[in-house]
Design a protein around this motif. Structure first.
Motif, PDB file in Angstrom:
ATOM      1  N   LEU A  54       0.906  -1.191   0.071  1.00  0.00           N
ATOM      2  CA  LEU A  54       0.127   0.077   0.071  1.00  0.00           C
ATOM      3  C   LEU A  54       0.898   1.341   0.124  1.00  0.00           C
ATOM      4  N   HIS A  55       1.904   1.192   0.667  1.00  0.00           N
ATOM      5  CA  HIS A  55       2.857   2.502   0.702  1.00  0.00           C
ATOM      6  C   HIS A  55       3.315   2.715  -0.711  1.00  0.00           C
ATOM      7  N   ALA A  56       3.670   1.793  -1.575  1.00  0.00           N
ATOM      8  CA  ALA A  56       4.130   2.008  -2.946  1.00  0.00           C
ATOM      9  C   ALA A  56       2.868   2.511  -3.513  1.00  0.00           C
ATOM     10  N   LYS A  57       1.767   1.843  -3.583  1.00  0.00           N
ATOM     11  CA  LYS A  57       0.708   2.464  -4.097  1.00  0.00           C
ATOM     12  C   LYS A  57       0.204   3.817  -4.055  1.00  0.00           C
ATOM     13  N   ILE A  58       0.503   4.202  -2.717  1.00  0.00           N
ATOM     14  CA  ILE A  58       0.156   5.479  -2.303  1.00  0.00           C
ATOM     15  C   ILE A  58       1.294   6.521  -2.973  1.00  0.00           C
ATOM     16  N   ALA A  59       2.372   6.111  -2.638  1.00  0.00           N
ATOM     17  CA  ALA A  59       3.664   6.980  -3.345  1.00  0.00           C
ATOM     18  C   ALA A  59       3.444   7.178  -4.731  1.00  0.00           C
ATOM     19  N   SER A  60       2.954   6.349  -5.395  1.00  0.00           N
ATOM     20  CA  SER A  60       2.786   6.400  -7.021  1.00  0.00           C
ATOM     21  C   SER A  60       1.847   7.558  -7.255  1.00  0.00           C
ATOM     22  N   GLN A  61       0.930   7.885  -6.382  1.00  0.00           N
ATOM     23  CA  GLN A  61      -0.105   8.752  -6.558  1.00  0.00           C
ATOM     24  C   GLN A  61       0.329  10.092  -5.984  1.00  0.00           C
ATOM     25  N   LEU A  62       1.368  10.261  -5.311  1.00  0.00           N
ATOM     26  CA  LEU A  62       1.818  11.635  -4.831  1.00  0.00           C
ATOM     27  C   LEU A  62       2.830  12.335  -5.606  1.00  0.00           C
ATOM     28  N   SER A  63       2.748  13.437  -5.864  1.00  0.00           N
ATOM     29  CA  SER A  63       3.462  14.269  -6.853  1.00  0.00           C
ATOM     30  C   SER A  63       4.963  14.845  -6.353  1.00  0.00           C
ATOM     31  N   ASN A  64       4.864  15.116  -4.900  1.00  0.00           N
ATOM     32  CA  ASN A  64       6.156  15.701  -4.424  1.00  0.00           C
ATOM     33  C   ASN A  64       7.213  14.422  -3.915  1.00  0.00           C
ATOM     34  N   PRO A  65       8.377  14.390  -4.749  1.00  0.00           N
ATOM     35  CA  PRO A  65       9.328  13.309  -4.633  1.00  0.00           C
ATOM     36  C   PRO A  65       9.923  12.956  -3.066  1.00  0.00           C
ATOM     37  N   ILE A  66       9.679  14.254  -2.369  1.00  0.00           N
ATOM     38  CA  ILE A  66      10.080  13.833  -0.847  1.00  0.00           C
ATOM     39  C   ILE A  66       8.859  13.096  -0.225  1.00  0.00           C
ATOM     40  N   ASP A  67       7.700  13.399  -0.451  1.00  0.00           N
ATOM     41  CA  ASP A  67       6.595  12.548   0.253  1.00  0.00           C
ATOM     42  C   ASP A  67       6.838  11.074  -0.526  1.00  0.00           C
ATOM     43  N   GLN A  68       6.846  11.279  -1.634  1.00  0.00           N
ATOM     44  CA  GLN A  68       7.053   9.606  -2.184  1.00  0.00           C
ATOM     45  C   GLN A  68       8.142   8.834  -1.402  1.00  0.00           C
ATOM     46  N   GLN A  69       9.228   9.642  -1.349  1.00  0.00           N
ATOM     47  CA  GLN A  69      10.293   8.895  -0.850  1.00  0.00           C
ATOM     48  C   GLN A  69      10.097   8.201   0.583  1.00  0.00           C
ATOM     49  N   ILE A  70       9.304   9.163   1.440  1.00  0.00           N
ATOM     50  CA  ILE A  70       9.049   8.590   2.776  1.00  0.00           C
ATOM     51  C   ILE A  70       8.120   7.479   2.754  1.00  0.00           C
ATOM     52  N   LEU A  71       7.146   7.346   1.708  1.00  0.00           N
ATOM     53  CA  LEU A  71       6.369   6.309   1.769  1.00  0.00           C
ATOM     54  C   LEU A  71       7.216   5.105   0.893  1.00  0.00           C
ATOM     55  N   LEU A  72       8.122   5.291   0.189  1.00  0.00           N
ATOM     56  CA  LEU A  72       8.459   4.167  -0.488  1.00  0.00           C
ATOM     57  C   LEU A  72       9.827   3.603   0.485  1.00  0.00           C
ATOM     58  N   ALA A  73      10.166   4.231   1.369  1.00  0.00           N
ATOM     59  CA  ALA A  73      10.953   3.507   2.588  1.00  0.00           C
ATOM     60  C   ALA A  73      10.229   2.541   3.407  1.00  0.00           C
ATOM     61  N   MET A 175       6.542  10.277   9.080  1.00  0.00           N
ATOM     62  CA  MET A 175       5.111   9.788   8.751  1.00  0.00           C
ATOM     63  C   MET A 175       4.053  10.875   9.223  1.00  0.00           C
ATOM     64  N   ILE A 176       4.229  11.332  10.688  1.00  0.00           N
ATOM     65  CA  ILE A 176       3.757  12.305  11.145  1.00  0.00           C
ATOM     66  C   ILE A 176       3.696  13.674  10.475  1.00  0.00           C
ATOM     67  N   ALA A 177       4.949  13.978  10.216  1.00  0.00           N
ATOM     68  CA  ALA A 177       5.186  15.328   9.297  1.00  0.00           C
ATOM     69  C   ALA A 177       4.445  15.096   7.864  1.00  0.00           C
ATOM     70  N   LEU A 178       4.627  13.901   7.402  1.00  0.00           N
ATOM     71  CA  LEU A 178       3.852  13.884   5.973  1.00  0.00           C
ATOM     72  C   LEU A 178       2.580  13.917   6.209  1.00  0.00           C
ATOM     73  N   VAL A 179       1.767  13.496   7.158  1.00  0.00           N
ATOM     74  CA  VAL A 179       0.363  13.803   7.227  1.00  0.00           C
ATOM     75  C   VAL A 179       0.061  15.245   7.625  1.00  0.00           C
ATOM     76  N   GLU A 180       0.963  15.662   8.222  1.00  0.00           N
ATOM     77  CA  GLU A 180       0.633  17.238   8.818  1.00  0.00           C
ATOM     78  C   GLU A 180       0.714  18.003   7.494  1.00  0.00           C
ATOM     79  N   ARG A 181       1.829  17.691   6.545  1.00  0.00           N
ATOM     80  CA  ARG A 181       1.773  18.307   5.313  1.00  0.00           C
ATOM     81  C   ARG A 181       0.715  18.282   4.239  1.00  0.00           C
ATOM     82  N   LEU A 182       0.248  17.048   4.173  1.00  0.00           N
ATOM     83  CA  LEU A 182      -0.812  16.526   3.458  1.00  0.00           C
ATOM     84  C   LEU A 182      -2.177  17.303   4.086  1.00  0.00           C
ATOM     85  N   ALA A 183      -2.380  17.497   5.113  1.00  0.00           N
ATOM     86  CA  ALA A 183      -3.479  18.002   5.743  1.00  0.00           C
ATOM     87  C   ALA A 183      -3.570  19.427   5.554  1.00  0.00           C
ATOM     88  N   GLN A 184      -2.332  20.066   5.572  1.00  0.00           N
ATOM     89  CA  GLN A 184      -2.303  21.752   5.435  1.00  0.00           C
ATOM     90  C   GLN A 184      -2.528  21.920   3.734  1.00  0.00           C
TER      91      GLN A 184
END
Ligand SMILES: Cc1ncc(CO)c(N)n1
Length: 221
Positions: A54-73, A175-184
């Motif tokens: 699921l991490h990989a699937k979500i990553a493929s739908q995000l546009s920001n490479p930093i966000d993608q990297q967090i999920l791909l890890a 992941m907390i920081a990522l959710v915070e960014r996505l919420a903003q």
């Protein structure tokens, strides 16, 4: 208060139910029957496999490479501490790959995984990421709480320590920081849906312990 602070506050009563669940209190006290722990590990193997994909699937739908990297890890089982510890545990407890294959998902495991996929396919990457977050955050709080007290059973101690480890708590912070960014970046209704996804996952976390403790299968199996 930040968005994730609010999530934490809203989830607190649900998380307390997890922290106080007999699966956890008996694990910490060294009194949890090994059969229940093995049942948990087999179900969690299914859960973690889906969770990584699921991490990989979500990553493929995000546009920001930093966000993608967090999920791909979190999408790989290589260089992943949790996966390495699990492989060791399964082997120490003589749980074979055949047994893992035969462990079909119980209602609680199925419901949790299905919820996360639903949040992505019928919702959005932001909602799905919010649905992933309790998995990190609740377990890292649990590990941090229990590691000091310690369990007399070495394999239970190993389980606890893995979640108190900085590798796990650091990925939780990311992941907390990522959710915070996505919420903003989201509007009010999307934020409400993210909260809902987070609280549903927090509920499923509790049900997961309950399922393992009761070794609860579908009634038709
Ligand atoms: C069900 C569940 N939630 C969270 C974690 C932590 O990764 C896990 N291993 N299993």
């Amino acid at each position: 208060m930040t968005f994730t602070d609010e999530l934490h506050e809203l989830a607190r009563p649900l998380w307390l139910k997890s922290f106080q669940h007999p699966f956890i209190t008996e694990l910490a006290a060294g009194k949890l029957p090994l059969a229940k722990f093995k049942f948990y590990l087999k179900q969690d193997n299914y859960y973690l496999t889906e969770f990584a994909q699921l991490h990989a699937k979500i990553a493929s739908q995000l546009s920001n490479p930093i966000d993608q990297q967090i999920l791909l890890a979190g999408a790989t089982t290589e260089n992943n501490d949790e996966a390495l510890i699990r492989t060791q545990m399964l082997s120490n407890l003589d749980i074979t790959s055949e047994q893992l294959k035969q462990a079909t998902p119980t209602p609680a495991a199925y419901n949790y995984v299905t919820h996360m996929y639903y949040e992505l396919t019928m919702g959005s990457p932001a909602r799905a990421t919010a649905a992933l977050l309790p998995c990190y955050w609740l377990y890292s709080e649990l590990g941090t709480k229990l590691t000091k007290q310690g369990s007399p059973v070495p394999i239970y101690q190993q389980f606890i320590d893995g979640y108190a480890d900085t590798i796990f708590t650091d990925s939780t912070d990311q992941m907390i920081a990522l959710v915070e960014r996505l919420a903003q970046q989201s509007g009010q209704s999307e934020q409400t849906a993210m909260k809902d996804a987070f609280l549903k996952s927090s509920t499923f976390e509790f049900q997961f312990w309950q399922m393992a403790y009761q070794q609860k299968q579908w009634s038709f199996r």
